[in-house]
Design a protein around this motif. Structure first.
Motif, PDB file in Angstrom:
ATOM      1  N   ASP A 132      13.245 -11.706  -3.871  1.00  0.00           N
ATOM      2  CA  ASP A 132      14.036 -11.583  -3.210  1.00  0.00           C
ATOM      3  C   ASP A 132      14.840 -12.891  -2.390  1.00  0.00           C
ATOM      4  OD1 ASP A 132      16.268  -9.884  -2.025  1.00  0.00           O
ATOM      5  OD2 ASP A 132      14.531  -9.843   0.083  1.00  0.00           O
ATOM      6  N   ALA A 133      15.146 -13.996  -3.784  1.00  0.00           N
ATOM      7  CA  ALA A 133      16.217 -15.109  -3.274  1.00  0.00           C
ATOM      8  C   ALA A 133      17.077 -15.690  -4.129  1.00  0.00           C
ATOM      9  CB  ALA A 133      15.059 -15.831  -3.053  1.00  0.00           C
ATOM     10  N   ILE A 134      17.707 -16.578  -3.718  1.00  0.00           N
ATOM     11  CA  ILE A 134      19.086 -16.302  -5.462  1.00  0.00           C
ATOM     12  C   ILE A 134      18.694 -18.626  -5.151  1.00  0.00           C
ATOM     13  CG2 ILE A 134      20.542 -14.376  -5.010  1.00  0.00           C
ATOM     14  CD1 ILE A 134      22.388 -15.848  -3.255  1.00  0.00           C
ATOM     15  N   PHE A 135      19.199 -19.516  -5.852  1.00  0.00           N
ATOM     16  CA  PHE A 135      18.719 -20.421  -5.926  1.00  0.00           C
ATOM     17  C   PHE A 135      20.442 -21.500  -6.430  1.00  0.00           C
ATOM     18  CE2 PHE A 135      16.906 -19.995 -10.024  1.00  0.00           C
ATOM     19  CZ  PHE A 135      17.496 -21.085 -10.575  1.00  0.00           C
ATOM     20  N   GLU A 136      21.043 -22.141  -6.205  1.00  0.00           N
ATOM     21  CA  GLU A 136      21.622 -23.168  -7.238  1.00  0.00           C
ATOM     22  C   GLU A 136      21.115 -24.382  -6.842  1.00  0.00           C
ATOM     23  OE1 GLU A 136      25.320 -22.935  -7.629  1.00  0.00           O
ATOM     24  OE2 GLU A 136      25.043 -20.203  -6.914  1.00  0.00           O
ATOM     25  N   ASP A 160       9.807 -12.912 -28.275  1.00  0.00           N
ATOM     26  CA  ASP A 160       9.025 -12.012 -27.514  1.00  0.00           C
ATOM     27  C   ASP A 160       9.651 -10.594 -26.299  1.00  0.00           C
ATOM     28  OD1 ASP A 160       7.335 -13.481 -28.709  1.00  0.00           O
ATOM     29  OD2 ASP A 160       6.204 -14.336 -26.925  1.00  0.00           O
ATOM     30  N   PHE A 161      10.447 -11.275 -25.354  1.00  0.00           N
ATOM     31  CA  PHE A 161      11.252 -10.703 -24.682  1.00  0.00           C
ATOM     32  C   PHE A 161      12.323 -10.649 -24.374  1.00  0.00           C
ATOM     33  CE2 PHE A 161       7.081 -11.016 -22.925  1.00  0.00           C
ATOM     34  CZ  PHE A 161       6.392 -10.259 -22.759  1.00  0.00           C
ATOM     35  N   TYR A 162      13.595  -9.204 -24.260  1.00  0.00           N
ATOM     36  CA  TYR A 162      14.942  -9.852 -23.422  1.00  0.00           C
ATOM     37  C   TYR A 162      15.094 -10.175 -22.536  1.00  0.00           C
ATOM     38  CZ  TYR A 162      14.371  -7.851 -28.555  1.00  0.00           C
ATOM     39  OH  TYR A 162      14.291  -7.506 -29.563  1.00  0.00           O
ATOM     40  N   ASN A 163      16.376 -10.446 -22.332  1.00  0.00           N
ATOM     41  CA  ASN A 163      17.281 -11.277 -20.681  1.00  0.00           C
ATOM     42  C   ASN A 163      18.375  -9.821 -21.689  1.00  0.00           C
ATOM     43  OD1 ASN A 163      18.850 -14.098 -19.395  1.00  0.00           O
ATOM     44  ND2 ASN A 163      19.722 -11.964 -19.261  1.00  0.00           N
ATOM     45  N   TYR A 164      18.231  -8.232 -20.390  1.00  0.00           N
ATOM     46  CA  TYR A 164      18.570  -7.310 -20.302  1.00  0.00           C
ATOM     47  C   TYR A 164      20.389  -7.753 -19.777  1.00  0.00           C
ATOM     48  CZ  TYR A 164      15.126  -4.374 -22.046  1.00  0.00           C
ATOM     49  OH  TYR A 164      13.934  -4.719 -22.794  1.00  0.00           O
ATOM     50  N   SER A 165      21.585  -7.034 -21.159  1.00  0.00           N
ATOM     51  CA  SER A 165      22.548  -7.145 -20.446  1.00  0.00           C
ATOM     52  C   SER A 165      22.871  -6.629 -18.737  1.00  0.00           C
ATOM     53  CB  SER A 165      23.970  -6.934 -21.126  1.00  0.00           C
ATOM     54  OG  SER A 165      23.311  -5.928 -21.185  1.00  0.00           O
ATOM     55  N   ASN A 224      15.458 -16.170  -8.143  1.00  0.00           N
ATOM     56  CA  ASN A 224      14.003 -16.082  -8.217  1.00  0.00           C
ATOM     57  C   ASN A 224      13.432 -16.146  -9.597  1.00  0.00           C
ATOM     58  OD1 ASN A 224      14.861 -18.198  -6.408  1.00  0.00           O
ATOM     59  ND2 ASN A 224      13.063 -17.995  -5.196  1.00  0.00           N
ATOM     60  N   ASN A 225      13.753 -14.615  -9.581  1.00  0.00           N
ATOM     61  CA  ASN A 225      12.688 -14.506 -10.467  1.00  0.00           C
ATOM     62  C   ASN A 225      13.147 -14.730 -12.275  1.00  0.00           C
ATOM     63  OD1 ASN A 225      11.777 -12.291 -12.041  1.00  0.00           O
ATOM     64  ND2 ASN A 225      12.319 -10.928 -11.798  1.00  0.00           N
ATOM     65  N   MET A 272      11.068 -15.415 -14.736  1.00  0.00           N
ATOM     66  CA  MET A 272      10.260 -14.670 -15.659  1.00  0.00           C
ATOM     67  C   MET A 272       9.480 -15.215 -16.920  1.00  0.00           C
ATOM     68  SD  MET A 272       6.908 -14.995 -15.787  1.00  0.00           S
ATOM     69  CE  MET A 272       6.523 -15.225 -14.631  1.00  0.00           C
ATOM     70  N   LEU A 273      11.101 -14.931 -17.589  1.00  0.00           N
ATOM     71  CA  LEU A 273      11.394 -14.615 -19.294  1.00  0.00           C
ATOM     72  C   LEU A 273      11.915 -16.062 -19.171  1.00  0.00           C
ATOM     73  CD1 LEU A 273      12.815 -13.562 -21.818  1.00  0.00           C
ATOM     74  CD2 LEU A 273      14.999 -13.755 -20.521  1.00  0.00           C
ATOM     75  N   ASN A 274      12.309 -16.584 -18.243  1.00  0.00           N
ATOM     76  CA  ASN A 274      13.126 -18.776 -19.398  1.00  0.00           C
ATOM     77  C   ASN A 274      11.708 -19.416 -18.794  1.00  0.00           C
ATOM     78  OD1 ASN A 274      15.121 -17.235 -16.971  1.00  0.00           O
ATOM     79  ND2 ASN A 274      16.406 -19.336 -18.249  1.00  0.00           N
ATOM     80  N   THR A 275      10.298 -18.694 -17.818  1.00  0.00           N
ATOM     81  CA  THR A 275       9.184 -19.383 -18.023  1.00  0.00           C
ATOM     82  C   THR A 275       8.511 -19.808 -18.994  1.00  0.00           C
ATOM     83  OG1 THR A 275       8.849 -19.300 -15.921  1.00  0.00           O
ATOM     84  CG2 THR A 275       7.406 -19.852 -16.770  1.00  0.00           C
ATOM     85  N   LEU A 276       8.054 -18.228 -19.778  1.00  0.00           N
ATOM     86  CA  LEU A 276       7.707 -18.061 -20.454  1.00  0.00           C
ATOM     87  C   LEU A 276       8.025 -18.457 -22.076  1.00  0.00           C
ATOM     88  CD1 LEU A 276       7.037 -14.004 -20.083  1.00  0.00           C
ATOM     89  CD2 LEU A 276       5.637 -15.965 -20.402  1.00  0.00           C
ATOM     90  N   ALA A 277       9.772 -17.778 -22.283  1.00  0.00           N
ATOM     91  CA  ALA A 277      10.117 -19.171 -23.326  1.00  0.00           C
ATOM     92  C   ALA A 277      10.261 -20.873 -22.896  1.00  0.00           C
ATOM     93  CB  ALA A 277      11.886 -18.794 -23.126  1.00  0.00           C
TER      94      ALA A 277
END
Length: 277
Positions: free
Chosen positions: A27-31, A132-137, A146-147, A149-154
């Motif tokens: 539950d966070a955002i970043f720049e 392996d996984f998708y970035n849902y539109s 801060n989520n 996870m997709l970028n981490t796995l990729a």
């Protein structure tokens, strides 16, 4: 040093609660922001994107969160670390502790961390598709939460396969972005980049490159749907983000690309960076 709600602390003295909502629920955002010669690059764009993201996520924007206040806090954080020509800054905003999925409050805390920017543009840059996984539109995917996870796995996949980055796809198998930025595909005099409706981050440098190309009569810029097959047929492909600026992709699968437009655009971006536009 870490700036935690305006207080400068050594990293080892920063204590975040186990109930921190960024940790528990993302539950966070970043720049991610670049600072060059004590100047916050494209700061207005970052600030207004942050404000828009906070409103979308129903975070209560503090009265003191003005353009000038946050810029001052960024520069205050940089002032106490080793002098360097360029810095990488992460401004993180997260809802205050408490609650389960439903937060106890929509008020926020913030942190700012800075380090010397040591990134150097690479002459060779290899990518491939992560399947392996998708970035849902959808609109939520355009926000830098801060989520990641997709970028981490990729990124793990890229590291395991001797790649510099990976192309992310959405549920319709359309190109969204790469693990660390937005993507542009060049064929002839047409430059394409995924539309925001494809699920890509609304990148600050993405916006600057679109502005530059819109004013260039030699090229047509399109925000649209892109198939992975179009990458293979392209003359040139490059990625953009706030720290890198423009990074040319030199190899995708067995295809090798030219890099002339990426080089020119980086030069144009450098001029805007100095001018503060």
């Amino acid at each position: 040093m870490i700036n935690l709600n305006g207080e400068l602390l050594f990293k080892e003295n920063v204590n975040l609660s186990i109930d921190n909502r960024g940790f528990k629920y993302g539950d966070a955002i970043f720049e991610t922001i670049k600072v060059v010669n004590k100047k916050v690059v494209f700061w207005e764009d970052h600030y207004f994107r942050l404000m828009a993201s906070m409103r979308m996520l129903r975070m209560k924007i503090p009265m003191e969160f003005t353009l000038e206040f946050l810029e001052k806090e960024i520069l205050k954080t940089i002032a106490v670390i080793d002098d360097a020509p360029s810095y990488r800054v992460r401004l993180n905003v997260y809802r205050k502790d408490g609650g389960l999925y439903t937060p106890k409050t929509n008020k926020v805390d913030y942190s700012i961390e800075a380090s010397e920017n040591t990134y150097v543009s690479k002459n060779e840059y290899k990518v491939d598709v992560f399947k392996d996984f998708y970035n849902y539109s959808g609109l939520l995917s355009t926000v830098k939460t801060n989520n990641r996870m997709l970028n981490t796995l990729a990124s793990i996949y890229a590291n395991e396969n001797d790649l510099d980055s990976c192309v992310l796809l959405n549920e319709r198998k359309g190109v969204v972005e790469v693990t660390n930025g937005n993507i542009f595909v060049v064929k002839g005099n047409v430059v394409k980049t995924p539309a925001l409706s494809e699920g890509c981050i609304k990148g600050i440098v993405r916006g600057k490159i679109i502005e530059i190309l819109t004013k260039n009569k030699d090229f047509t810029i399109e925000e649209t749907t892109i198939s992975p097959f179009e990458i293979q047929k392209a003359d040139e492909v490059f990625i953009t983000n706030a720290i890198v600026g423009v990074q040319a992709i030199t190899k995708y699968k067995k295809k090798t690309f030219t890099t002339s437009l990426a080089t020119k655009l980086q030069a144009n971006l450098n001029v805007l960076q100095i001018a503060g536009n």
